[in-house]
Design a protein around this motif. Structure first.
Motif, PDB file in Angstrom:
ATOM      1  N   VAL A   3      -0.176  13.882  -5.359  1.00 60.15           N
ATOM      2  CA  VAL A   3       0.611  13.653  -6.577  1.00 60.15           C
ATOM      3  C   VAL A   3      -0.261  13.796  -7.814  1.00 60.15           C
ATOM      4  CG1 VAL A   3       1.921  11.918  -7.880  1.00 60.15           C
ATOM      5  CG2 VAL A   3       2.277  12.149  -5.419  1.00 60.15           C
ATOM      6  N   VAL A   4       0.278  14.505  -8.805  1.00 65.09           N
ATOM      7  CA  VAL A   4      -0.305  14.541 -10.143  1.00 65.09           C
ATOM      8  C   VAL A   4       0.685  13.863 -11.077  1.00 65.09           C
ATOM      9  CG1 VAL A   4      -1.075  15.966 -12.084  1.00 65.09           C
ATOM     10  CG2 VAL A   4      -1.591  16.679  -9.727  1.00 65.09           C
ATOM     11  N   VAL A   5       0.278  12.737 -11.660  1.00 60.98           N
ATOM     12  CA  VAL A   5       1.062  12.049 -12.690  1.00 60.98           C
ATOM     13  C   VAL A   5       0.469  12.494 -14.013  1.00 60.98           C
ATOM     14  CG1 VAL A   5       1.678   9.815 -13.702  1.00 60.98           C
ATOM     15  CG2 VAL A   5       1.527  10.052 -11.220  1.00 60.98           C
ATOM     16  N   GLU A   6       1.303  13.070 -14.893  1.00 63.02           N
ATOM     17  CA  GLU A   6       0.771  13.547 -16.162  1.00 63.02           C
ATOM     18  C   GLU A   6       1.651  13.141 -17.326  1.00 63.02           C
ATOM     19  OE1 GLU A   6       1.780  15.979 -18.499  1.00 63.02           O
ATOM     20  OE2 GLU A   6       3.510  16.763 -17.454  1.00 63.02           O
ATOM     21  N   GLY A   7       0.981  12.864 -18.440  1.00 62.88           N
ATOM     22  CA  GLY A   7       1.694  12.527 -19.669  1.00 62.88           C
ATOM     23  C   GLY A   7       0.767  11.888 -20.675  1.00 62.88           C
ATOM     24  N   MET A  46       0.846  -1.186   0.000  1.00 64.22           N
ATOM     25  CA  MET A  46       0.000   0.000   0.000  1.00 64.22           C
ATOM     26  C   MET A  46       0.887   1.245   0.000  1.00 64.22           C
ATOM     27  SD  MET A  46      -2.944  -1.358  -0.177  1.00 64.22           S
ATOM     28  CE  MET A  46      -4.072  -0.026   0.076  1.00 64.22           C
ATOM     29  N   VAL A  47       0.310   2.345  -0.496  1.00 60.53           N
ATOM     30  CA  VAL A  47       1.095   3.561  -0.653  1.00 60.53           C
ATOM     31  C   VAL A  47       0.260   4.779  -0.268  1.00 60.53           C
ATOM     32  CG1 VAL A  47       0.508   3.838  -3.097  1.00 60.53           C
ATOM     33  CG2 VAL A  47       2.648   4.780  -2.244  1.00 60.53           C
ATOM     34  N   GLY A  48       0.927   5.805   0.264  1.00 66.90           N
ATOM     35  CA  GLY A  48       0.243   7.027   0.656  1.00 66.90           C
ATOM     36  C   GLY A  48      -0.554   6.828   1.926  1.00 66.90           C
ATOM     37  N   THR A  49      -1.457   7.768   2.173  1.00 66.52           N
ATOM     38  CA  THR A  49      -2.327   7.719   3.346  1.00 66.52           C
ATOM     39  C   THR A  49      -3.767   7.932   2.879  1.00 66.52           C
ATOM     40  OG1 THR A  49      -2.397  10.097   3.790  1.00 66.52           O
ATOM     41  CG2 THR A  49      -0.482   8.880   4.660  1.00 66.52           C
ATOM     42  N   PRO A  50      -4.734   7.740   3.770  1.00 61.07           N
ATOM     43  CA  PRO A  50      -6.116   8.043   3.375  1.00 61.07           C
ATOM     44  C   PRO A  50      -6.325   9.516   3.000  1.00 61.07           C
ATOM     45  CG  PRO A  50      -6.094   6.657   5.336  1.00 61.07           C
ATOM     46  CD  PRO A  50      -4.667   7.082   5.082  1.00 61.07           C
ATOM     47  N   ASP A  51      -5.397  10.381   3.412  1.00 57.27           N
ATOM     48  CA  ASP A  51      -5.529  11.808   3.126  1.00 57.27           C
ATOM     49  C   ASP A  51      -4.809  12.257   1.857  1.00 57.27           C
ATOM     50  OD1 ASP A  51      -7.050  12.252   5.451  1.00 57.27           O
ATOM     51  OD2 ASP A  51      -5.219  12.407   6.649  1.00 57.27           O
ATOM     52  N   THR A  52      -3.904  11.440   1.313  1.00 54.54           N
ATOM     53  CA  THR A  52      -3.204  11.851   0.095  1.00 54.54           C
ATOM     54  C   THR A  52      -4.111  11.670  -1.110  1.00 54.54           C
ATOM     55  OG1 THR A  52      -2.150   9.664  -0.132  1.00 54.54           O
ATOM     56  CG2 THR A  52      -0.865  11.418   0.964  1.00 54.54           C
ATOM     57  N   ARG A  53      -3.923  12.520  -2.096  1.00 53.96           N
ATOM     58  CA  ARG A  53      -4.695  12.476  -3.331  1.00 53.96           C
ATOM     59  C   ARG A  53      -3.763  12.142  -4.486  1.00 53.96           C
ATOM     60  NH1 ARG A  53      -7.748  13.300   0.468  1.00 53.96           N
ATOM     61  NH2 ARG A  53      -9.661  14.493   0.372  1.00 53.96           N
ATOM     62  N   LEU A  54      -4.214  11.251  -5.350  1.00 53.34           N
ATOM     63  CA  LEU A  54      -3.496  10.911  -6.570  1.00 53.34           C
ATOM     64  C   LEU A  54      -4.368  11.305  -7.748  1.00 53.34           C
ATOM     65  CD1 LEU A  54      -1.241   9.500  -8.232  1.00 53.34           C
ATOM     66  CD2 LEU A  54      -2.477   7.340  -7.844  1.00 53.34           C
ATOM     67  N   VAL A  55      -3.800  12.109  -8.644  1.00 52.77           N
ATOM     68  CA  VAL A  55      -4.487  12.524  -9.863  1.00 52.77           C
ATOM     69  C   VAL A  55      -3.648  12.043 -11.037  1.00 52.77           C
ATOM     70  CG1 VAL A  55      -5.230  14.495 -11.273  1.00 52.77           C
ATOM     71  CG2 VAL A  55      -5.518  14.563  -8.770  1.00 52.77           C
ATOM     72  N   VAL A  56      -4.282  11.325 -11.962  1.00 49.41           N
ATOM     73  CA  VAL A  56      -3.619  10.875 -13.186  1.00 49.41           C
ATOM     74  C   VAL A  56      -4.252  11.643 -14.337  1.00 49.41           C
ATOM     75  CG1 VAL A  56      -3.103   8.928 -14.696  1.00 49.41           C
ATOM     76  CG2 VAL A  56      -3.141   8.605 -12.205  1.00 49.41           C
ATOM     77  N   LEU A  57      -3.414  12.355 -15.070  1.00 44.65           N
ATOM     78  CA  LEU A  57      -3.854  13.249 -16.137  1.00 44.65           C
ATOM     79  C   LEU A  57      -3.224  12.801 -17.440  1.00 44.65           C
ATOM     80  CD1 LEU A  57      -5.365  15.873 -16.822  1.00 44.65           C
ATOM     81  CD2 LEU A  57      -3.340  17.123 -16.085  1.00 44.65           C
ATOM     82  N   ARG A  58      -4.054  12.269 -18.348  1.00 38.64           N
ATOM     83  CA  ARG A  58      -3.565  11.701 -19.602  1.00 38.64           C
ATOM     84  C   ARG A  58      -4.203  12.385 -20.801  1.00 38.64           C
ATOM     85  NH1 ARG A  58      -5.669   7.186 -20.511  1.00 38.64           N
ATOM     86  NH2 ARG A  58      -4.025   6.391 -21.834  1.00 38.64           N
ATOM     87  N   GLY A  59      -3.579  12.213 -21.957  1.00 42.69           N
ATOM     88  CA  GLY A  59      -4.129  12.728 -23.208  1.00 42.69           C
ATOM     89  C   GLY A  59      -3.036  12.785 -24.251  1.00 42.69           C
ATOM     90  N   ASN A  60      -3.419  13.105 -25.463  1.00 43.50           N
ATOM     91  CA  ASN A  60      -2.460  13.182 -26.554  1.00 43.50           C
ATOM     92  C   ASN A  60      -1.531  14.377 -26.400  1.00 43.50           C
ATOM     93  OD1 ASN A  60      -2.918  11.009 -28.565  1.00 43.50           O
ATOM     94  ND2 ASN A  60      -5.022  11.751 -28.417  1.00 43.50           N
ATOM     95  N   ASP A 118       6.372   5.298 -11.585  1.00 39.99           N
ATOM     96  CA  ASP A 118       5.716   4.590 -10.489  1.00 39.99           C
ATOM     97  C   ASP A 118       6.465   4.820  -9.175  1.00 39.99           C
ATOM     98  OD1 ASP A 118       3.743   2.612  -9.490  1.00 39.99           O
ATOM     99  OD2 ASP A 118       5.486   1.289  -9.302  1.00 39.99           O
ATOM    100  N   THR A 119       7.773   4.669  -9.194  1.00 39.90           N
ATOM    101  CA  THR A 119       8.592   4.820  -7.986  1.00 39.90           C
ATOM    102  C   THR A 119       8.518   6.232  -7.426  1.00 39.90           C
ATOM    103  OG1 THR A 119      10.095   3.060  -8.693  1.00 39.90           O
ATOM    104  CG2 THR A 119      10.957   4.641  -7.078  1.00 39.90           C
ATOM    105  N   VAL A 120       8.628   7.231  -8.289  1.00 36.52           N
ATOM    106  CA  VAL A 120       8.593   8.628  -7.835  1.00 36.52           C
ATOM    107  C   VAL A 120       7.210   8.962  -7.265  1.00 36.52           C
ATOM    108  CG1 VAL A 120       8.768  11.042  -8.578  1.00 36.52           C
ATOM    109  CG2 VAL A 120      10.462   9.375  -9.351  1.00 36.52           C
ATOM    110  N   ALA A 121       6.146   8.526  -7.953  1.00 38.01           N
ATOM    111  CA  ALA A 121       4.795   8.789  -7.448  1.00 38.01           C
ATOM    112  C   ALA A 121       4.587   8.142  -6.084  1.00 38.01           C
ATOM    113  CB  ALA A 121       3.755   8.283  -8.447  1.00 38.01           C
ATOM    114  N   ARG A 122       5.003   6.891  -5.948  1.00 44.99           N
ATOM    115  CA  ARG A 122       4.849   6.189  -4.667  1.00 44.99           C
ATOM    116  C   ARG A 122       5.662   6.867  -3.565  1.00 44.99           C
ATOM    117  NH1 ARG A 122       2.665   0.916  -4.996  1.00 44.99           N
ATOM    118  NH2 ARG A 122       2.024   0.438  -7.137  1.00 44.99           N
ATOM    119  N   TYR A 123       6.881   7.259  -3.870  1.00 40.16           N
ATOM    120  CA  TYR A 123       7.728   7.911  -2.877  1.00 40.16           C
ATOM    121  C   TYR A 123       7.075   9.204  -2.382  1.00 40.16           C
ATOM    122  CZ  TYR A 123      11.822   9.786  -0.546  1.00 40.16           C
ATOM    123  OH  TYR A 123      12.670  10.288   0.398  1.00 40.16           O
TER     124      TYR A 123
END
Length: 178
Positions: A76-80, A1-15, A63-68
């Motif tokens: 965390v916002v993962v975008e690409g 498991m990663v993060g806490t119940p309070d952390t937010r993960l946003v994944v932003l994708r598109g061309n 993946d590693t950077v987002a989890r860290y």
């Protein structure tokens, strides 16, 4: 498991040229400290200088950077572009492992709009229309309906505001610093 119940993960994708980097930067600017940006282009092109390919080293690095960052208490916002067939497995595992809320967005921009936006970028002279076309994948959505599709009619400000509200990140900037 990663993060806490309070952390937010946003994944932003598109061309390419769909506005992902601008949206991610706007989310961070409006939120303030405590939000990490994990950009595919930074990890793949700048850190590793790697071509985008299935099983590329950048997939594990993202993946590693987002989890860290999540484990350190950052939102965390993962975008690409994050093609579904290359990155889908990693994103599904990250989503499943995250203890807090996860929100996925796909910026759906027609190729004609992509071309017009690309023409305004500093790398426009380095990337041809044919190359841009070869990268373009219409509605390359992740399986399972885990993404909200945002169309080209949504303004930058509206898109940023929507993501902040949906993810529970709206409010005064700089509320906390891990």
């Amino acid at each position: 498991m990663v993060g806490t119940p309070d952390t937010r993960l946003v994944v932003l994708r598109g061309n390419s040229a769909s506005g992902k980097s601008s949206v991610a930067a706007g989310v961070r600017a409006r939120f303030g400290r405590g939000l990490a940006l994990v950009g595919q282009d930074v990890m793949r092109r700048d850190v590793l200088r790697e071509h985008d390919r299935p099983d590329g080293a950048n997939i594990g690095l993202i993946d590693t950077v987002a989890r860290y960052a999540l484990d350190a208490g950052y939102h965390v916002v993962v975008e690409g572009i994050l093609y579904a067939d290359h990155y889908g497995g990693m994103l599904a595992r990250l989503r499943a492992d995250h203890r807090g809320p996860t929100h996925g967005y796909y910026l759906d921009v027609p190729f004609e709009v992509t071309l017009a936006r690309h023409a305004t970028k500093p790398i426009a002279s380095e990337v041809s229309e044919a190359e841009l076309s070869s990268w373009y994948r219409p509605r390359d959505l992740l399986p399972g309906g885990v993404e909200t599709v945002i169309g080209a009619a949504s303004t930058l400000d509206d898109t940023i505001g929507r993501i902040l509200r949906d993810a529970g990140l709206a409010g005064p900037p700089g509320r906390r610093e891990p």
